[in-house]
Design an enzyme around this catalytic site. Structure first.
Site, mmCIF file in Angstrom:
data_model
loop_
_atom_site.group_PDB
_atom_site.id
_atom_site.type_symbol
_atom_site.label_atom_id
_atom_site.label_comp_id
_atom_site.label_asym_id
_atom_site.label_seq_id
_atom_site.Cartn_x
_atom_site.Cartn_y
_atom_site.Cartn_z
ATOM 1 N N GLY A 52 4.122 2.388 -8.857
ATOM 2 C CA GLY A 52 2.745 2.138 -8.399
ATOM 3 C C GLY A 52 1.777 2.892 -9.305
ATOM 4 O O GLY A 52 0.866 3.575 -8.850
ATOM 5 N N ALA A 53 1.997 2.741 -10.628
ATOM 6 C CA ALA A 53 1.338 3.612 -11.614
ATOM 7 C C ALA A 53 0.002 3.103 -12.123
ATOM 8 O O ALA A 53 -0.668 3.796 -12.871
ATOM 9 C CB ALA A 53 2.266 3.786 -12.823
ATOM 10 N N PHE A 78 2.747 -3.775 -10.300
ATOM 11 C CA PHE A 78 2.726 -5.218 -10.103
ATOM 12 C C PHE A 78 1.312 -5.687 -10.412
ATOM 13 O O PHE A 78 0.411 -5.514 -9.582
ATOM 14 C CB PHE A 78 3.093 -5.521 -8.647
ATOM 15 C CG PHE A 78 3.440 -6.954 -8.414
ATOM 16 C CD1 PHE A 78 4.740 -7.395 -8.565
ATOM 17 C CD2 PHE A 78 2.465 -7.877 -8.067
ATOM 18 C CE1 PHE A 78 5.076 -8.722 -8.366
ATOM 19 C CE2 PHE A 78 2.796 -9.209 -7.859
ATOM 20 C CZ PHE A 78 4.099 -9.628 -8.007
ATOM 21 N N TYR A 232 -0.846 9.725 4.801
ATOM 22 C CA TYR A 232 -2.227 9.906 5.255
ATOM 23 C C TYR A 232 -2.223 10.187 6.750
ATOM 24 O O TYR A 232 -1.462 9.583 7.500
ATOM 25 C CB TYR A 232 -3.069 8.654 4.964
ATOM 26 C CG TYR A 232 -4.529 8.857 5.307
ATOM 27 C CD1 TYR A 232 -5.322 9.730 4.558
ATOM 28 C CD2 TYR A 232 -5.117 8.204 6.380
ATOM 29 C CE1 TYR A 232 -6.651 9.950 4.881
ATOM 30 C CE2 TYR A 232 -6.453 8.416 6.706
ATOM 31 C CZ TYR A 232 -7.216 9.297 5.939
ATOM 32 O OH TYR A 232 -8.539 9.517 6.248
ATOM 33 N N TYR A 242 -5.279 3.694 12.353
ATOM 34 C CA TYR A 242 -4.539 4.131 11.157
ATOM 35 C C TYR A 242 -3.338 4.994 11.565
ATOM 36 O O TYR A 242 -2.207 4.512 11.665
ATOM 37 C CB TYR A 242 -5.474 4.867 10.194
ATOM 38 C CG TYR A 242 -4.953 4.947 8.771
ATOM 39 C CD1 TYR A 242 -3.610 5.142 8.508
ATOM 40 C CD2 TYR A 242 -5.802 4.812 7.672
ATOM 41 C CE1 TYR A 242 -3.119 5.204 7.219
ATOM 42 C CE2 TYR A 242 -5.306 4.877 6.361
ATOM 43 C CZ TYR A 242 -3.981 5.077 6.153
ATOM 44 O OH TYR A 242 -3.495 5.142 4.878
ATOM 45 N N THR A 282 -10.114 2.964 -2.871
ATOM 46 C CA THR A 282 -9.161 2.265 -3.739
ATOM 47 C C THR A 282 -9.081 0.803 -3.297
ATOM 48 O O THR A 282 -9.570 0.439 -2.229
ATOM 49 C CB THR A 282 -7.730 2.874 -3.648
ATOM 50 O OG1 THR A 282 -7.147 2.512 -2.386
ATOM 51 C CG2 THR A 282 -7.733 4.390 -3.780
HETATM 52 P P1 NAI Z 1 -3.676 0.976 -5.066
HETATM 53 O O1 NAI Z 1 -3.774 -0.394 -4.480
HETATM 54 O O2 NAI Z 1 -4.808 1.459 -5.894
HETATM 55 O O3 NAI Z 1 -2.339 1.081 -5.950
HETATM 56 C C1 NAI Z 1 -1.141 0.522 -5.539
HETATM 57 C C2 NAI Z 1 -0.137 0.499 -6.656
HETATM 58 O O4 NAI Z 1 1.054 -0.146 -6.169
HETATM 59 C C3 NAI Z 1 -0.588 -0.300 -7.881
HETATM 60 O O5 NAI Z 1 -0.137 0.346 -9.056
HETATM 61 C C4 NAI Z 1 0.162 -1.617 -7.738
HETATM 62 O O6 NAI Z 1 0.399 -2.314 -8.952
HETATM 63 C C5 NAI Z 1 1.454 -1.115 -7.122
HETATM 64 N N1 NAI Z 1 2.248 -2.154 -6.456
HETATM 65 C C6 NAI Z 1 1.909 -2.931 -5.415
HETATM 66 N N2 NAI Z 1 2.923 -3.763 -5.099
HETATM 67 C C7 NAI Z 1 3.922 -3.488 -5.973
HETATM 68 C C8 NAI Z 1 5.224 -4.012 -6.181
HETATM 69 N N3 NAI Z 1 5.732 -4.969 -5.412
HETATM 70 N N4 NAI Z 1 5.955 -3.517 -7.219
HETATM 71 C C9 NAI Z 1 5.446 -2.560 -8.036
HETATM 72 N N5 NAI Z 1 4.253 -1.999 -7.864
HETATM 73 C C10 NAI Z 1 3.491 -2.465 -6.847
HETATM 74 O O7 NAI Z 1 -3.361 1.953 -3.834
HETATM 75 P P2 NAI Z 1 -3.636 3.492 -3.502
HETATM 76 O O8 NAI Z 1 -4.735 3.565 -2.501
HETATM 77 O O9 NAI Z 1 -3.697 4.302 -4.740
HETATM 78 O O10 NAI Z 1 -2.312 3.853 -2.684
HETATM 79 C C11 NAI Z 1 -1.189 4.498 -3.232
HETATM 80 C C12 NAI Z 1 -0.482 5.278 -2.142
HETATM 81 O O11 NAI Z 1 -1.346 6.330 -1.675
HETATM 82 C C13 NAI Z 1 -0.115 4.444 -0.914
HETATM 83 O O12 NAI Z 1 1.134 4.847 -0.421
HETATM 84 C C14 NAI Z 1 -1.218 4.823 0.066
HETATM 85 O O13 NAI Z 1 -0.826 4.638 1.416
HETATM 86 C C15 NAI Z 1 -1.382 6.297 -0.253
HETATM 87 N N6 NAI Z 1 -2.631 6.891 0.235
HETATM 88 C C16 NAI Z 1 -3.839 6.313 -0.060
HETATM 89 C C17 NAI Z 1 -5.003 6.854 0.473
HETATM 90 C C18 NAI Z 1 -6.343 6.235 0.187
HETATM 91 O O14 NAI Z 1 -7.337 6.645 0.818
HETATM 92 N N7 NAI Z 1 -6.426 5.287 -0.739
HETATM 93 C C19 NAI Z 1 -4.964 8.064 1.331
HETATM 94 C C20 NAI Z 1 -3.653 8.618 1.484
HETATM 95 C C21 NAI Z 1 -2.529 8.021 0.989
#
Ligand code: NAI
Length: 403
Positions: A52-53, A78, A232, A242, A282
């Site tokens: 998820g980079a 992805f 979270y 949530y 995000t």
């Molecule tokens: P984002 O949507 O910006 O990034 C998600 C990443 O996952 C992207 O790199 C995407 O390409 C990848 N991805 C999605 N489906 C995929 C698949 N099938 N195979 C490979 N890669 C895949 O999301 P965000 O917000 O950065 O979230 C990342 C983590 O942080 C999650 O677990 C989220 O629950 C957690 N988080 C987010 C918070 C927020 O406020 N945004 C707060 C606390 C935790």
């Protein structure tokens, strides 16, 4: 206009971006790198795998490891490439490309795998790469996937879809529509048992566990290996949809996975960590119902206090100060708590007071941080980035770039 120039402008459909400015994404990657470089070097990991980079928390984690700790990195994500002049790829596609360009300038390995992280094939491809071209072992695995669905890796006919819903009750409240710049009232229906189970399958810890098991079985985890997943909890003001909803159940599942992984890697002196992270803007967080309302109140309060963070600020602090530093804040469950600033009692009190004052007539004024929230969202897609005024991109030039 020359044939290779394509006009671009921000296009939103509700809270989903439908256009991208690749030059703005490039600048945002550089801005994050500069943020880390300005903080100086620290001793972190050297060989890092980020699942998820390509955006927000995962990208920020990769940037701090590469440019703060000098790590070689593998990123799995992805993302969609350029299809034609009307579909110029996803922001994450460009982030991967520009991250790699910048890392290579510093002599760092930056390998991108594009595809579905949930499959066994992806795991095996990454393992083979580690064995043959990445020095044989990794010392850090960051799991930062936010996905709408997951296909059962052992049965391609079964697809689980994640649902962000409350449990046992319907929940109503104001939400924000970024396309229409409007506050609207919504009711989210309670999840069914099947929806709860499916959300756990997608956003819980099972896939994280499988990654660690397959990597360990292949012998590619270094002694002292660490792995981390982002959970979270947030404010009681958002618990109903949530923390106590479907996504909260999935996070609880992921936290259980951390314990299982810990047992599995004890023999290599490994460490499985959960970072309870702070709320940030995000692609994934803006589509959580009602959550944007909380963000515009929270950010207003945190901006005033000087504690508001973007993903790079949060993740740089997490790795520099906590995972590899001496300032870890750890709770009674053993979780890292960089979200302490968000959950500070005065911050929470002021946020809830402010939420109660927000109406459709005033949400878009100085009363809240709507301007910051909206701008942060547009910047994820490469728009409203300082210094990037392009209204066109050179199609031939950008389509030559490969991740
Ligand atoms: P984002 O949507 O910006 O990034 C998600 C990443 O996952 C992207 O790199 C995407 O390409 C990848 N991805 C999605 N489906 C995929 C698949 N099938 N195979 C490979 N890669 C895949 O999301 P965000 O917000 O950065 O979230 C990342 C983590 O942080 C999650 O677990 C989220 O629950 C957690 N988080 C987010 C918070 C927020 O406020 N945004 C707060 C606390 C935790």
């Amino acid at each position: 206009m020359s044939e290779n120039l394509v006009k671009i402008h921000e296009k939103l459909q509700d809270n989903v971006a439908r256009s991208v400015n690749s030059y703005g994404c490039q600048q945002e990657v550089i801005n994050q790198i500069n943020y880390v470089k300005n903080k100086g070097e620290y001793k972190g990991a050297k060989k890092v795998l980020v699942i998820g980079a390509s955006s927000s928390y995962g990208l920020a984690s990769r940037i701090t490891q590469a440019f703060g700790a000098g790590a070689d990195t593998i990123g799995v994500s992805f993302e969609r490439p350029v299809k034609d002049k009307t579909m110029l790829g996803t922001p994450g596609w460009w982030n991967n490309i520009y991250f790699k360009q910048e890392a290579q300038k510093e002599g760092l390995i930056a390998k991108n795998f594009l595809g579905d992280a949930f499959t066994h094939q992806m795991k095996q491809q990454v393992i083979k790469y580690i064995q043959t071209e990445f020095g044989g072992q990794i010392d850090l695995l960051i799991y930062s996937v936010a996905a709408p669905k997951r296909t059962n890796p052992d049965n391609p006919d079964e697809v689980w879809r994640s649902q962000i819903k409350p449990i046992g009750q319907n929940v109503s409240g104001y939400n924000i529509n970024l396309e229409k710049n409007a506050l609207f009232y919504q009711t989210i229906a309670a999840a069914s048992q099947q929806e709860i189970a499916a959300t756990i399958k997608v956003m819980g810890g099972e896939d994280w566990e499988i990654w660690v098991k397959e990597l360990k079985a292949a012998g590619v985890l270094a002694s002292g290996f660490k792995t981390i997943l982002y959970s979270y909890i947030g404010s009681p003001a958002t618990y109903a949809f949530y923390h106590e909803g479907t996504l909260g159940r999935a996070k609880a599942d992921a936290e259980k996975s951390a314990h299982k992984i810990q047992k599995h890697i004890n023999d290599i002196k490994g460490q499985a960590l959960i970072s309870v992270s702070t709320a940030v803007t995000t692609k994934a967080s803006v589509v959580i119902p009602i959550f944007p309302l909380y963000c515009i109140a929270l950010y207003k309060v945190m901006l005033k206090k000087g504690t508001h963070e973007t993903p790079i600020m949060q993740k740089d602090r997490l790795f520099r100060d906590m995972v590899y530093g001496k300032k870890a804040q750890i709770d009674s469950h053993g979780r890292l708590r960089p979200d302490a600033w968000e959950l500070d009692s005065d911050t929470q009190k002021q946020t809830v007071d402010l939420m109660n004052k927000i109406t459709p007539a005033n949400f878009n004024t100085d009363l809240t941080a709507y301007d910051t929230f909206r701008k942060e969202f547009l910047q994820i897609n490469g728009f409203e980035v300082a210094g990037i005024d392009n209204t066109t991109v050179n199609y031939d030039e950008i389509t030559k770039l490969k991740p």
